[in-house]
Write a protein that holds these residues in place. Structure first.
Motif, mmCIF file in Angstrom:
data_model
loop_
_atom_site.group_PDB
_atom_site.id
_atom_site.type_symbol
_atom_site.label_atom_id
_atom_site.label_comp_id
_atom_site.label_asym_id
_atom_site.label_seq_id
_atom_site.Cartn_x
_atom_site.Cartn_y
_atom_site.Cartn_z
ATOM 1 N N SER A 280 0.831 -1.203 0.000
ATOM 2 C CA SER A 280 0.000 0.000 0.000
ATOM 3 C C SER A 280 0.868 1.257 0.000
ATOM 4 C CB SER A 280 -0.932 0.006 1.213
ATOM 5 O OG SER A 280 -1.856 -1.059 1.154
ATOM 6 N N ILE A 281 1.959 1.217 0.751
ATOM 7 C CA ILE A 281 2.890 2.353 0.767
ATOM 8 C C ILE A 281 3.498 2.551 -0.615
ATOM 9 C CG2 ILE A 281 5.123 3.169 1.664
ATOM 10 C CD1 ILE A 281 4.363 1.826 4.344
ATOM 11 N N TYR A 282 3.905 1.448 -1.236
ATOM 12 C CA TYR A 282 4.496 1.555 -2.568
ATOM 13 C C TYR A 282 3.492 2.117 -3.576
ATOM 14 C CZ TYR A 282 6.708 0.303 -6.962
ATOM 15 O OH TYR A 282 7.244 0.357 -8.223
ATOM 16 N N ASP A 283 2.227 1.696 -3.479
ATOM 17 C CA ASP A 283 1.191 2.248 -4.357
ATOM 18 C C ASP A 283 1.073 3.759 -4.174
ATOM 19 O OD1 ASP A 283 0.451 -0.018 -5.724
ATOM 20 O OD2 ASP A 283 -1.151 -0.560 -4.334
ATOM 21 N N ARG A 284 1.175 4.225 -2.935
ATOM 22 C CA ARG A 284 1.114 5.661 -2.670
ATOM 23 C C ARG A 284 2.297 6.386 -3.306
ATOM 24 N NH1 ARG A 284 -1.612 7.920 2.420
ATOM 25 N NH2 ARG A 284 -3.337 6.497 2.766
ATOM 26 N N SER B 281 1.724 6.657 -7.066
ATOM 27 C CA SER B 281 0.696 7.610 -7.485
ATOM 28 C C SER B 281 1.053 9.052 -7.149
ATOM 29 C CB SER B 281 -0.652 7.248 -6.849
ATOM 30 O OG SER B 281 -0.574 7.307 -5.438
ATOM 31 N N GLU B 282 1.799 9.261 -6.024
ATOM 32 C CA GLU B 282 2.086 10.620 -5.574
ATOM 33 C C GLU B 282 3.523 11.058 -5.828
ATOM 34 O OE1 GLU B 282 0.920 10.787 -1.464
ATOM 35 O OE2 GLU B 282 -0.997 9.781 -1.861
ATOM 36 N N VAL C 40 6.347 10.163 -0.406
ATOM 37 C CA VAL C 40 5.541 10.003 0.803
ATOM 38 C C VAL C 40 6.331 10.525 1.992
ATOM 39 C CG1 VAL C 40 4.161 8.029 0.031
ATOM 40 C CG2 VAL C 40 6.391 7.634 1.098
ATOM 41 N N ASN D 69 2.784 11.202 7.504
ATOM 42 C CA ASN D 69 1.511 10.916 6.847
ATOM 43 C C ASN D 69 1.205 9.423 6.843
ATOM 44 O OD1 ASN D 69 1.183 13.630 6.326
ATOM 45 N ND2 ASN D 69 2.017 13.513 4.248
ATOM 46 N N LEU D 70 2.253 8.609 6.683
ATOM 47 C CA LEU D 70 2.060 7.164 6.688
ATOM 48 C C LEU D 70 1.698 6.658 8.083
ATOM 49 C CD1 LEU D 70 5.017 6.080 4.370
ATOM 50 C CD2 LEU D 70 2.597 6.269 3.768
ATOM 51 N N ALA E 110 -1.931 7.314 8.344
ATOM 52 C CA ALA E 110 -2.727 6.502 7.425
ATOM 53 C C ALA E 110 -2.857 5.057 7.886
ATOM 54 C CB ALA E 110 -2.123 6.548 6.030
ATOM 55 N N SER F 194 -0.039 1.026 -13.848
ATOM 56 C CA SER F 194 1.112 1.825 -13.424
ATOM 57 C C SER F 194 2.137 1.996 -14.550
ATOM 58 C CB SER F 194 1.786 1.192 -12.201
ATOM 59 O OG SER F 194 2.453 -0.008 -12.546
#
Length: 265
Positions: free
Chosen positions: A20-24, A27-28, A31, A35-36, A39, A221
């Motif tokens: 999930s962190i890698y997906d963030r 996309s962004e 990170v 913030n993590l 989350a 991706s």
């Protein structure tokens, strides 16, 4: 629940959190630790451990207070890392691509973790001939005696678990198939299909040339990304199968350039 099961569950949750962190990050672009922490409801120390693990896998580059995406045109995560990244999406793409296959078909199956999911989806078919440069695909498909598997020769690339080089290209010169299923590091409306090195590009071009039609499998991706080595124009493929993460704008741009897009459910 016993202690062994609790340990296994903790490891599973940690892996899911890292994905999930890698997906963030994807996309962004970056990170922040704080913030993590908010989350995921874990400590800053746990987040830093997650980022360290992702950095070890070559997926991110840690910075002061967080991490950024490693997005150079030469970068490719390890095979082991790619096996778990966007796995749900890859399985959906493979299931959709499998509907393009008919009993009795002759196929070329490219190396990659998404095409490996397709190999898993095809292993119960009753009559196929599959040519592949992927050791992982060959091992899966050879379990079915009704699937004839031809493994291309060549130098084994450990990072891809595949054969590449002049011998693989020479072997492909003797082959003609109904359809090829390929994957690329980048699929871009203006730059076409790209990969991280010239060896892989050469093999993929030869695969495209030896198939009556080609289907490209790439998770969303990869759409809009450009890797180092040009492999082929978008018009070399009949269809792109991707996941629901593709934007309407990106899909429109690809289709305007002559590449139909199918979104896996």
């Amino acid at each position: 629940m016993g202690e062994t099961e609790r340990v296994r569950q903790r490891a599973l949750f940690a892996e899911e959190r890292r994905l999930s962190i890698y997906d963030r990050v994807q996309s962004e672009g970056k990170v922040a630790v704080e913030n993590l922490v908010d989350a995921f409801g874990v400590s800053a120390a746990t987040v830093r451990q997650d980022l360290a693990r992702l950095e070890e896998q070559g997926l991110v580059q840690r910075t002061h207070g967080g991490a950024i995406l490693r997005s150079t045109t030469l970068f490719e995560p390890t095979y082991a890392a790619r096996q778990v990244i966007r796995l749900e999406e890859k399985r959906a793409i493979a299931a959709a691509a499998a509907t393009e296959v008919r009993e009795g078909d002759t196929l070329l199956l490219d190396a990659g973790t998404t095409t490996h999911e397709l190999a898993l989806a095809l292993r119960r078919m009753s009559a196929l001939t599959v040519v592949t440069n992927s050791l992982a695909n060959a091992l899966v498909l050879m379990e079915n005696p009704n699937v004839e598997v031809l493994l291309l020769g060549g130098a084994v690339h450990a990072g891809r678990r595949a054969t590449l080089g002049p011998l693989a290209i020479q072997c492909l010169e003797e082959v003609r198939v109904d359809r090829a299923f390929l994957a690329f590091n980048g699929v871009d409306a203006t730059q076409g299909f790209t990969v991280v090195d010239f060896e892989a590009a050469a093999v993929k071009r030869q695969m495209l040339a030896r198939a009556r039609e080609a289907v490209v499998l790439c998770d969303s991706s990869k759409v809009g990304r450009v890797a180092f080595a040009f492999a082929a124009p978008l018009t070399a493929a009949r269809l792109l199968v991707t996941d629901r993460g593709i934007t309407h704008a990106a899909r429109r741009e690809l289709e305007e350039q002559g590449l139909p897009v199918r979104v896996a459910a």
